[in-house]
Design a protein around this motif. Sequence first.
Motif, PDB file in Angstrom:
ATOM      1  N   TYR A 216       0.806  -1.217   0.000  1.00  9.60           N
ATOM      2  CA  TYR A 216       0.000   0.000   0.000  1.00  9.60           C
ATOM      3  C   TYR A 216       0.841   1.271   0.000  1.00  9.60           C
ATOM      4  O   TYR A 216       0.598   2.201  -0.772  1.00  9.60           O
ATOM      5  CB  TYR A 216      -0.928  -0.022   1.213  1.00  9.60           C
ATOM      6  N   GLN A 217       1.823   1.341   0.873  1.00  3.78           N
ATOM      7  CA  GLN A 217       2.585   2.588   1.027  1.00  3.78           C
ATOM      8  C   GLN A 217       3.294   2.984  -0.258  1.00  3.78           C
ATOM      9  O   GLN A 217       3.326   4.164  -0.625  1.00  3.78           O
ATOM     10  CB  GLN A 217       3.585   2.478   2.179  1.00  3.78           C
ATOM     11  N   THR A 218       3.854   2.010  -0.977  1.00  5.25           N
ATOM     12  CA  THR A 218       4.517   2.317  -2.246  1.00  5.25           C
ATOM     13  C   THR A 218       3.521   2.876  -3.245  1.00  5.25           C
ATOM     14  O   THR A 218       3.810   3.864  -3.941  1.00  5.25           O
ATOM     15  CB  THR A 218       5.202   1.049  -2.806  1.00  5.25           C
ATOM     16  N   LEU A 219       2.358   2.259  -3.333  1.00  7.08           N
ATOM     17  CA  LEU A 219       1.321   2.735  -4.253  1.00  7.08           C
ATOM     18  C   LEU A 219       0.845   4.132  -3.850  1.00  7.08           C
ATOM     19  O   LEU A 219       0.714   5.029  -4.696  1.00  7.08           O
ATOM     20  CB  LEU A 219       0.155   1.746  -4.258  1.00  7.08           C
ATOM     21  N   TYR A 220       0.617   4.345  -2.583  1.00  7.64           N
ATOM     22  CA  TYR A 220       0.190   5.630  -2.030  1.00  7.64           C
ATOM     23  C   TYR A 220       1.214   6.716  -2.377  1.00  7.64           C
ATOM     24  O   TYR A 220       0.870   7.777  -2.904  1.00  7.64           O
ATOM     25  CB  TYR A 220       0.046   5.460  -0.519  1.00  7.64           C
ATOM     26  N   ASP A 221       2.475   6.442  -2.092  1.00 10.23           N
ATOM     27  CA  ASP A 221       3.534   7.413  -2.360  1.00 10.23           C
ATOM     28  C   ASP A 221       3.666   7.716  -3.847  1.00 10.23           C
ATOM     29  O   ASP A 221       3.907   8.866  -4.230  1.00 10.23           O
ATOM     30  CB  ASP A 221       4.868   6.920  -1.798  1.00 10.23           C
ATOM     31  N   SER A 222       3.513   6.699  -4.694  1.00  8.86           N
ATOM     32  CA  SER A 222       3.648   6.927  -6.136  1.00  8.86           C
ATOM     33  C   SER A 222       2.518   7.806  -6.667  1.00  8.86           C
ATOM     34  O   SER A 222       2.747   8.650  -7.542  1.00  8.86           O
ATOM     35  CB  SER A 222       3.725   5.601  -6.900  1.00  8.86           C
ATOM     36  N   LEU A 223       1.312   7.656  -6.150  1.00 10.91           N
ATOM     37  CA  LEU A 223       0.201   8.508  -6.588  1.00 10.91           C
ATOM     38  C   LEU A 223       0.395   9.946  -6.121  1.00 10.91           C
ATOM     39  O   LEU A 223       0.124  10.894  -6.860  1.00 10.91           O
ATOM     40  CB  LEU A 223      -1.131   7.938  -6.110  1.00 10.91           C
ATOM     41  N   LEU A 224       0.871  10.103  -4.894  1.00 15.08           N
ATOM     42  CA  LEU A 224       1.177  11.457  -4.405  1.00 15.08           C
ATOM     43  C   LEU A 224       2.281  12.096  -5.253  1.00 15.08           C
ATOM     44  O   LEU A 224       2.192  13.279  -5.610  1.00 15.08           O
ATOM     45  CB  LEU A 224       1.599  11.426  -2.941  1.00 15.08           C
ATOM     46  N   ALA A 225       3.312  11.324  -5.591  1.00 10.13           N
ATOM     47  CA  ALA A 225       4.425  11.847  -6.392  1.00 10.13           C
ATOM     48  C   ALA A 225       3.968  12.276  -7.785  1.00 10.13           C
ATOM     49  O   ALA A 225       4.558  13.174  -8.383  1.00 10.13           O
ATOM     50  CB  ALA A 225       5.534  10.798  -6.494  1.00 10.13           C
ATOM     51  N   LYS A 226       2.912  11.646  -8.282  1.00  7.77           N
ATOM     52  CA  LYS A 226       2.366  12.021  -9.595  1.00  7.77           C
ATOM     53  C   LYS A 226       1.461  13.254  -9.499  1.00  7.77           C
ATOM     54  O   LYS A 226       0.903  13.701 -10.491  1.00  7.77           O
ATOM     55  CB  LYS A 226       1.600  10.852 -10.204  1.00  7.77           C
ATOM     56  N   GLY A 227       1.290  13.771  -8.285  1.00  7.53           N
ATOM     57  CA  GLY A 227       0.516  14.996  -8.101  1.00  7.53           C
ATOM     58  C   GLY A 227      -0.968  14.794  -7.877  1.00  7.53           C
ATOM     59  O   GLY A 227      -1.738  15.750  -7.943  1.00  7.53           O
ATOM     60  N   HIS A 228      -1.387  13.575  -7.569  1.00  5.77           N
ATOM     61  CA  HIS A 228      -2.802  13.307  -7.318  1.00  5.77           C
ATOM     62  C   HIS A 228      -3.125  13.622  -5.859  1.00  5.77           C
ATOM     63  O   HIS A 228      -2.606  12.968  -4.953  1.00  5.77           O
ATOM     64  CB  HIS A 228      -3.160  11.861  -7.622  1.00  5.77           C
TER      65      HIS A 228
END
Length: 176
Positions: free
Chosen positions: A102-114
């Motif tokens: 979960y945390q990796t997916l969460y961080d990747s979406l935040l990094a994409k600006g969502h």
Amino acid sequence: MSRLLGPVRQNGYVVRDIRAAMDHWINVLGVGPWFYVDRVKTDYFRYRGAHSDMQMSVALANSGDFQIELIQQRNDAPSLYRDFLEAGNEGLQHIAFWSNDYQTLYDSLLAKGHPIGHEGAIGGEQGRFAYFDIATPHPGAMLEISDISGQKGKLFEYIRNVAKDWDGADPIREAR
């Protein structure tokens, strides 16, 4: 299948009358059984970064490997569910992707600006979920990610397995 997020695992419908919605899915579409929680206990719930005392009822059922979620908000606290209904909508509100990381997916979406619309947890750290505001004119395309590395994953697997052999009996089951 999303090359970034994996398969869509769930469609989430925000409804005004969860009992009527379950009846529709059972009697018109033959989907069930439904696992129903009248008042979901969240560990925490935040709407746009601020604590919210949102209260909801949830029902889950599977059609094959695909899960259907029904959500009825029980109060007027801030949430994306309330926003959806106040905009005159009812029905498909989000698509969900599940993850054991979960945390990796969460961080990747935040990094994409969502930006996060709302998030919370049910049953501990391994029960986290987050809804991201993704830029789209389609109100049914809200994106949820859900951690299934703990008990929630086991519950989802149980619901899927029960649905495989469901004979129509006991169509609404209280879940805890």
